[in-house]
Motif scaffolding. Structure first.
Motif, PDB file in Angstrom:
ATOM      1  N   ALA A 102      93.098  20.934  32.582  1.00 26.42           N
ATOM      2  CA  ALA A 102      93.318  20.399  31.270  1.00 26.42           C
ATOM      3  C   ALA A 102      92.142  20.730  30.436  1.00 26.42           C
ATOM      4  O   ALA A 102      90.892  20.829  30.898  1.00 26.42           O
ATOM      5  CB  ALA A 102      93.597  18.829  31.319  1.00 26.42           C
ATOM      6  N   THR A 103      92.286  21.028  29.346  1.00 24.25           N
ATOM      7  CA  THR A 103      91.223  21.312  28.317  1.00 24.25           C
ATOM      8  C   THR A 103      90.999  20.554  26.921  1.00 24.25           C
ATOM      9  O   THR A 103      90.118  20.603  26.477  1.00 24.25           O
ATOM     10  CB  THR A 103      91.447  22.913  28.016  1.00 24.25           C
ATOM     11  N   SER A 104      91.823  19.819  26.584  1.00 21.60           N
ATOM     12  CA  SER A 104      91.944  19.017  25.485  1.00 21.60           C
ATOM     13  C   SER A 104      91.045  17.712  25.779  1.00 21.60           C
ATOM     14  O   SER A 104      90.951  17.147  26.924  1.00 21.60           O
ATOM     15  CB  SER A 104      93.410  18.396  25.193  1.00 21.60           C
ATOM     16  N   ASP A 105      90.353  17.418  24.857  1.00 21.78           N
ATOM     17  CA  ASP A 105      89.503  16.240  24.866  1.00 21.78           C
ATOM     18  C   ASP A 105      89.760  14.843  25.428  1.00 21.78           C
ATOM     19  O   ASP A 105      89.297  14.003  26.305  1.00 21.78           O
ATOM     20  CB  ASP A 105      88.736  16.036  23.494  1.00 21.78           C
ATOM     21  N   ILE A 106      91.263  14.659  25.131  1.00 31.63           N
ATOM     22  CA  ILE A 106      91.993  13.382  25.691  1.00 31.63           C
ATOM     23  C   ILE A 106      92.174  13.347  27.073  1.00 31.63           C
ATOM     24  O   ILE A 106      91.882  12.453  27.669  1.00 31.63           O
ATOM     25  CB  ILE A 106      93.360  13.292  24.663  1.00 31.63           C
ATOM     26  N   LYS A 109      88.886  13.112  28.828  1.00 29.68           N
ATOM     27  CA  LYS A 109      88.222  11.915  28.975  1.00 29.68           C
ATOM     28  C   LYS A 109      88.768  10.995  29.693  1.00 29.68           C
ATOM     29  O   LYS A 109      88.050  10.226  30.435  1.00 29.68           O
ATOM     30  CB  LYS A 109      88.066  11.257  27.156  1.00 29.68           C
ATOM     31  N   TYR A 110      89.992  10.759  29.791  1.00 26.77           N
ATOM     32  CA  TYR A 110      90.872   9.711  30.224  1.00 26.77           C
ATOM     33  C   TYR A 110      91.543  10.314  31.697  1.00 26.77           C
ATOM     34  O   TYR A 110      91.786   9.516  32.427  1.00 26.77           O
ATOM     35  CB  TYR A 110      92.021   9.280  29.325  1.00 26.77           C
ATOM     36  N   LYS A 111      91.763  11.381  31.836  1.00 29.32           N
ATOM     37  CA  LYS A 111      92.237  12.175  33.169  1.00 29.32           C
ATOM     38  C   LYS A 111      91.113  12.587  34.090  1.00 29.32           C
ATOM     39  O   LYS A 111      90.953  12.081  35.071  1.00 29.32           O
ATOM     40  CB  LYS A 111      93.395  12.940  33.034  1.00 29.32           C
ATOM     41  N   LEU A 112      90.685  13.680  33.650  1.00 27.39           N
ATOM     42  CA  LEU A 112      89.830  14.187  34.453  1.00 27.39           C
ATOM     43  C   LEU A 112      88.115  13.522  34.587  1.00 27.39           C
ATOM     44  O   LEU A 112      87.520  13.908  35.362  1.00 27.39           O
ATOM     45  CB  LEU A 112      89.380  15.749  33.937  1.00 27.39           C
ATOM     46  N   LYS A 113      87.780  13.058  33.556  1.00 21.15           N
ATOM     47  CA  LYS A 113      86.598  12.219  33.254  1.00 21.15           C
ATOM     48  C   LYS A 113      85.499  13.251  33.401  1.00 21.15           C
ATOM     49  O   LYS A 113      84.579  13.050  34.348  1.00 21.15           O
ATOM     50  CB  LYS A 113      86.463  11.003  34.484  1.00 21.15           C
ATOM     51  N   GLU A 138      96.850  33.640  36.987  1.00 18.91           N
ATOM     52  CA  GLU A 138      97.149  33.260  35.982  1.00 18.91           C
ATOM     53  C   GLU A 138      96.474  31.923  35.596  1.00 18.91           C
ATOM     54  O   GLU A 138      96.597  31.127  36.513  1.00 18.91           O
ATOM     55  CB  GLU A 138      98.726  32.839  35.384  1.00 18.91           C
ATOM     56  N   PHE A 139      95.618  31.764  34.622  1.00 21.87           N
ATOM     57  CA  PHE A 139      94.992  30.581  34.144  1.00 21.87           C
ATOM     58  C   PHE A 139      95.709  29.916  33.059  1.00 21.87           C
ATOM     59  O   PHE A 139      96.006  30.408  31.890  1.00 21.87           O
ATOM     60  CB  PHE A 139      93.525  31.072  33.989  1.00 21.87           C
ATOM     61  N   SER A 140      96.098  28.634  33.474  1.00 23.25           N
ATOM     62  CA  SER A 140      96.704  27.734  32.113  1.00 23.25           C
ATOM     63  C   SER A 140      95.569  26.592  31.865  1.00 23.25           C
ATOM     64  O   SER A 140      95.162  25.874  32.769  1.00 23.25           O
ATOM     65  CB  SER A 140      97.984  27.017  32.881  1.00 23.25           C
ATOM     66  N   ALA A 141      95.601  26.595  30.668  1.00 22.90           N
ATOM     67  CA  ALA A 141      94.655  25.544  29.858  1.00 22.90           C
ATOM     68  C   ALA A 141      95.770  24.287  29.581  1.00 22.90           C
ATOM     69  O   ALA A 141      96.447  24.454  28.509  1.00 22.90           O
ATOM     70  CB  ALA A 141      93.964  26.052  28.837  1.00 22.90           C
ATOM     71  N   GLU A 142      95.639  23.474  30.248  1.00 16.60           N
ATOM     72  CA  GLU A 142      96.753  22.241  30.346  1.00 16.60           C
ATOM     73  C   GLU A 142      96.554  21.526  29.097  1.00 16.60           C
ATOM     74  O   GLU A 142      95.251  21.345  28.598  1.00 16.60           O
ATOM     75  CB  GLU A 142      96.862  21.390  31.482  1.00 16.60           C
ATOM     76  N   ASP A 143      97.465  21.229  28.190  1.00 17.66           N
ATOM     77  CA  ASP A 143      97.350  20.625  26.601  1.00 17.66           C
ATOM     78  C   ASP A 143      96.656  21.532  25.732  1.00 17.66           C
ATOM     79  O   ASP A 143      95.894  21.053  25.111  1.00 17.66           O
ATOM     80  CB  ASP A 143      96.791  19.419  27.145  1.00 17.66           C
ATOM     81  N   ALA A 144      96.827  22.713  25.952  1.00 19.27           N
ATOM     82  CA  ALA A 144      96.182  23.805  25.172  1.00 19.27           C
ATOM     83  C   ALA A 144      96.390  23.349  23.662  1.00 19.27           C
ATOM     84  O   ALA A 144      95.477  23.552  22.833  1.00 19.27           O
ATOM     85  CB  ALA A 144      96.429  25.165  25.348  1.00 19.27           C
TER      86      ALA A 144
END
Length: 398
Positions: A102-106, A109-113, A138-144
């Motif tokens: 995941a790459t999004s700030d949310i 902060k809340y999932k990957l910490k 293949e690289f995926s940016a979750e919540d891009a």
């Protein structure tokens, strides 16, 4: 320069299996995968080998046995997942790792910490670790779609330098609007220096009903791969429906100017197989493959189709492998459609008076009954013919 080709990446067996209540066994997965080869998809995402022993075996079974298609396996950005995927895909004719974080700030902060810097370091390390173990990465940016655009560009740039061949831009929670998502794809394409030779993929979810529209907008703005599922199944509200994306490209070749490798005549067979093995019945008005997708009930529509199908059909049912049952007869149907159905049922010699009487009886029945089937039509015609025979016999005796 030739016509550009869109790569179709099917994730029915991975993201599709995340549909609540769906659980494919090893035989289900192989049966669907074989049909996907017949359909002509370019990439089959067979599963998530680290998720369970069963999924590992199912992915391995597909990779070992199926040829003529790239087999992909998903992995988190951890070495154990990547190793598991490598082991499952070792005998694939062509293998692809689909590694994500995941790459999004949310999410950070809340999932990957994690901080942005920590996440970026992990992504680059894992792509480097995977390099050489697979034919493609293949690289995926979750919540891009909810990620800061400049940071997303930085992430993609660095994983490409580390060895990624495909960058995937997921609208993970179906948040994006079509124009916005298209602009994101264009921004990525225009701001990554080494983008030439790297595939840009779009993976859209349907939470706001935009998955297909967003996928098409991505393609229009430079995405060269689209990630889809059969019947649009998947997590929550599902994914972009393969059949809708493909037939949009087919039907509007004048607009998109693109080609793909899908054998559209296998779309309906594939849809029915997935529906059967998931236990999920399609809504009748589902685009392309729903029971009503090529059926016409209003008399005005039926009359137009009788004269020329193009009046109300922008696609032919035969193009996706359907034997057409064009008319749904009901209280709104006109005489033209009724007469055609009567002839199709073998009643070719009715007089004008007999047809008029049979049509009147049909309309009376249609006012009382929601669904009119062929047996109902036979009944009203036979009833009419019997009455006309009785009248003729009465006249003869008079």
């Amino acid at each position: 320069m030739g016509v550009k080709r869109v790569i179709v990446f099917d994730t029915t067996l991975r993201d599709g299996e995340q549909t609540p209540g769906v659980n494919f066994n090893i035989n289900d997965k192989f049966e669907i995968a074989k049909q996907l080869v017949s359909l002509g998809v370019d990439v089959i995402e067979a599963g998530f080998p680290a998720a369970s022993n069963g999924d590992f075996e199912a992915v391995k079974n597909i990779a070992d046995k199926l040829k003529g298609v790239t087999i992909a396996a998903m992995a988190r950005s951890v070495k154990e997942d990547i190793d598991r995927a490598s082991s499952a895909l070792k005998n694939a004719e062509r293998s692809r790792l689909h590694v994500f974080i995941a790459t999004s700030d949310i999410h950070l902060k809340y999932k990957l910490k994690m901080s942005r810097e920590e996440m970026l370091q992990r992504a680059v390390e894992m792509v480097k670790y995977a390099k050489g173990k697979f034919d493609e990465i293949e690289f995926s940016a979750e919540d891009a779609s909810r990620t800061d655009w400049d940071f997303l560009v930085k992430v993609f740039s660095e994983v490409i330098d580390a060895g990624a061949n495909v960058i995937n831009v997921p609208d993970t929670v179906g948040y994006a609007m079509p124009r916005e998502f298209g602009e994101l794809i264009k921004y990525i394409r225009n701001n990554i220096p080494d983008i030439d030779g790297v595939m840009i993929s779009a993976h859209c979810h349907n939470d706001l009903g935009m998955a297909v529209a967003n996928s098409l907008s991505a393609i229009e703005n430079g995405a060269t791969q689209v990630e889809v599922t059969v019947n649009g199944i998947g997590e929550r509200a599902g994914n972009a429906a393969m059949e809708e994306v493909v037939m949009a490209l087919n039907t509007r070749k004048d607009y998109f100017g693109l080609v793909h490798g899908i054998n559209t005549k296998e779309i309906y067979n594939t849809s029915k197989l997935v529906s059967k093995l998931t236990g999920i019945n399609l809504q009748p008005n589902k685009a392309i493959v729903g029971a009503n997708a090529f059926r016409h009930q209003a008399g005005i529509h039926q009359h137009g189709v009788i004269n020329n199908r193009a009046t109300y059909e922008i696609m032919k049912p035969e193009d996706i492998g359907i034997v057409p049952d064009t008319f749904a007869l009901g209280k709104l149907s006109g005489r033209n459609a009724f007469e055609l159905k009567v002839r199709q049922l073998g009643y070719n010699n009715l007089s004008s008076g007999e047809l008029s009487d049979a049509f009147r009886r049909f309309k009376d029945l249609a006012d009382r009954k929601k669904v009119i089937v062929d047996e109902d039509i036979r009944f009203v015609v036979e009833e009419t013919l019997e009455e006309f025979r009785s009248l003729k016999e009465g006249e003869a005796w008079a």
